[in-house]
Design a protein around this motif. Structure first.
Motif, PDB file in Angstrom:
ATOM      1  N   GLY A   1       0.726  -1.160  -0.025  1.00 38.86           N
ATOM      2  CA  GLY A   1       0.079  -0.045   0.058  1.00 38.86           C
ATOM      3  C   GLY A   1       0.834   1.312   0.176  1.00 38.86           C
ATOM      4  N   ILE A   2       2.082   1.238   0.545  1.00 33.25           N
ATOM      5  CA  ILE A   2       2.921   2.482   0.746  1.00 33.25           C
ATOM      6  C   ILE A   2       3.423   2.682  -0.641  1.00 33.25           C
ATOM      7  CG2 ILE A   2       5.102   3.299   1.988  1.00 33.25           C
ATOM      8  CD1 ILE A   2       4.017   2.158   4.465  1.00 33.25           C
ATOM      9  N   LEU A   3       3.913   1.489  -1.007  1.00 28.10           N
ATOM     10  CA  LEU A   3       4.861   1.798  -2.315  1.00 28.10           C
ATOM     11  C   LEU A   3       3.731   2.082  -3.431  1.00 28.10           C
ATOM     12  CD1 LEU A   3       7.283  -1.256  -2.036  1.00 28.10           C
ATOM     13  CD2 LEU A   3       7.587   1.269  -1.799  1.00 28.10           C
ATOM     14  N   HIS A   4       2.789   1.732  -3.438  1.00 25.41           N
ATOM     15  CA  HIS A   4       1.630   1.960  -4.523  1.00 25.41           C
ATOM     16  C   HIS A   4       0.886   3.268  -4.403  1.00 25.41           C
ATOM     17  CE1 HIS A   4       2.629  -2.426  -5.460  1.00 25.41           C
ATOM     18  NE2 HIS A   4       2.640  -2.151  -6.544  1.00 25.41           N
ATOM     19  N   GLY A   5       1.010   3.680  -3.134  1.00 19.91           N
ATOM     20  CA  GLY A   5       0.032   4.897  -2.777  1.00 19.91           C
ATOM     21  C   GLY A   5       0.804   6.045  -3.366  1.00 19.91           C
ATOM     22  N   SER A   6       1.995   6.039  -3.711  1.00 21.53           N
ATOM     23  CA  SER A   6       2.834   7.270  -4.501  1.00 21.53           C
ATOM     24  C   SER A   6       3.465   6.882  -5.464  1.00 21.53           C
ATOM     25  CB  SER A   6       3.340   8.046  -3.383  1.00 21.53           C
ATOM     26  OG  SER A   6       4.070   9.127  -3.852  1.00 21.53           O
ATOM     27  N   LEU A   7       4.053   7.634  -6.498  1.00 22.65           N
ATOM     28  CA  LEU A   7       4.895   7.177  -7.792  1.00 22.65           C
ATOM     29  C   LEU A   7       6.197   7.384  -7.200  1.00 22.65           C
ATOM     30  CD1 LEU A   7       2.943   8.833 -10.794  1.00 22.65           C
ATOM     31  CD2 LEU A   7       3.394   6.315 -10.341  1.00 22.65           C
ATOM     32  N   SER A   8       6.392   8.382  -6.177  1.00 19.47           N
ATOM     33  CA  SER A   8       7.672   8.486  -5.631  1.00 19.47           C
ATOM     34  C   SER A   8       8.224   7.599  -4.604  1.00 19.47           C
ATOM     35  CB  SER A   8       7.929  10.065  -5.573  1.00 19.47           C
ATOM     36  OG  SER A   8       7.013  10.486  -4.392  1.00 19.47           O
ATOM     37  N   ALA A   9       7.189   6.871  -4.174  1.00 23.52           N
ATOM     38  CA  ALA A   9       7.402   6.060  -3.008  1.00 23.52           C
ATOM     39  C   ALA A   9       8.419   5.354  -3.127  1.00 23.52           C
ATOM     40  CB  ALA A   9       6.247   5.536  -2.135  1.00 23.52           C
TER      41      ALA A   9
ATOM     42  N   VAL B   1      10.878  -3.747  11.199  1.00 23.97           N
ATOM     43  CA  VAL B   1      11.062  -2.074  11.150  1.00 23.97           C
ATOM     44  C   VAL B   1      11.395  -1.915   9.588  1.00 23.97           C
ATOM     45  CG1 VAL B   1      12.624  -0.073  11.573  1.00 23.97           C
ATOM     46  CG2 VAL B   1      12.338  -2.040  13.388  1.00 23.97           C
ATOM     47  N   ARG B   2      10.653  -1.009   8.902  1.00 24.29           N
ATOM     48  CA  ARG B   2      10.656  -0.468   7.771  1.00 24.29           C
ATOM     49  C   ARG B   2      10.847   1.063   7.478  1.00 24.29           C
ATOM     50  NH1 ARG B   2      11.240  -5.192   7.890  1.00 24.29           N
ATOM     51  NH2 ARG B   2      10.208  -6.770   6.771  1.00 24.29           N
ATOM     52  N   VAL B   3      11.734   1.345   6.573  1.00 24.54           N
ATOM     53  CA  VAL B   3      11.948   2.848   6.354  1.00 24.54           C
ATOM     54  C   VAL B   3      11.652   2.897   4.727  1.00 24.54           C
ATOM     55  CG1 VAL B   3      13.748   4.827   6.503  1.00 24.54           C
ATOM     56  CG2 VAL B   3      13.668   2.957   8.338  1.00 24.54           C
ATOM     57  N   TYR B   4      10.797   4.021   4.693  1.00 26.73           N
ATOM     58  CA  TYR B   4      10.434   4.554   3.324  1.00 26.73           C
ATOM     59  C   TYR B   4      10.423   5.983   3.087  1.00 26.73           C
ATOM     60  CZ  TYR B   4       7.415   0.225   3.742  1.00 26.73           C
ATOM     61  OH  TYR B   4       7.208  -1.071   3.811  1.00 26.73           O
ATOM     62  N   GLU B   5      10.760   6.486   1.927  1.00 24.33           N
ATOM     63  CA  GLU B   5      10.752   7.950   1.700  1.00 24.33           C
ATOM     64  C   GLU B   5       9.759   8.124   0.355  1.00 24.33           C
ATOM     65  OE1 GLU B   5      15.055   9.238   2.653  1.00 24.33           O
ATOM     66  OE2 GLU B   5      14.642   9.193   0.674  1.00 24.33           O
ATOM     67  N   ARG B   6       9.309   9.286   0.310  1.00 26.36           N
ATOM     68  CA  ARG B   6       8.565   9.672  -0.655  1.00 26.36           C
ATOM     69  C   ARG B   6       8.810  11.211  -1.144  1.00 26.36           C
ATOM     70  NH1 ARG B   6       2.015  10.035  -0.215  1.00 26.36           N
ATOM     71  NH2 ARG B   6       2.005  12.221   0.675  1.00 26.36           N
TER      72      ARG B   6
END
Length: 114
Positions: free
Chosen positions: A22-30, A47-52
């Motif tokens: 959901g996080i990765l598909h929620g934004s083109l820049s994620a 533990v996971r770290v994401y950026e967008r």
């Protein structure tokens, strides 16, 4: 900084996969930056770290996601940071709040299934 925490009941792996997708598909820049997994005595921690990219702030926003589980008892903590351009105080935290809202939507729609 914005924070969302929730106690849940469900399948650890299913929720973790649902959050990641959901996080990765929620934004083109994620993007997924890195992660860590640990378990001992029936307790698991991921533990996971994401950026967008935040269009409103013109910068990148990061999110740390921690999921802890023991059996079907789960605890999730999601914390965002980095959406401000000010030097001494935080201005324009909309990017952080929007990134966190993605997690809230995923969790609120989770039914605890396998």
């Amino acid at each position: 900084m914005a924070k969302y925490e929730k106690h849940l009941s469900g399948d650890f792996d299913a929720l973790l996969a649902r959050l990641n997708g959901g996080i990765l598909h929620g934004s083109l820049s994620a993007s997924y930056e890195d992660g860590s997994d640990w378990q001992a005595g029936g307790v698991r921690c991921a533990v996971r770290v994401y950026e967008r990219y935040s269009m409103m702030g013109g910068n990148r926003v990061s999110m740390n996601l921690t999921l802890v589980g023991s059996g079907r008892s789960l605890f999730l903590s999601a914390i965002t940071a980095g959406g401000s351009q000010a030097v001494f105080w935080k201005l324009n935290t909309i990017g952080e709040e929007n990134f966190l809202a993605c997690v809230e939507d995923i969790v609120e729609g989770y039914t605890g299934g396998v």
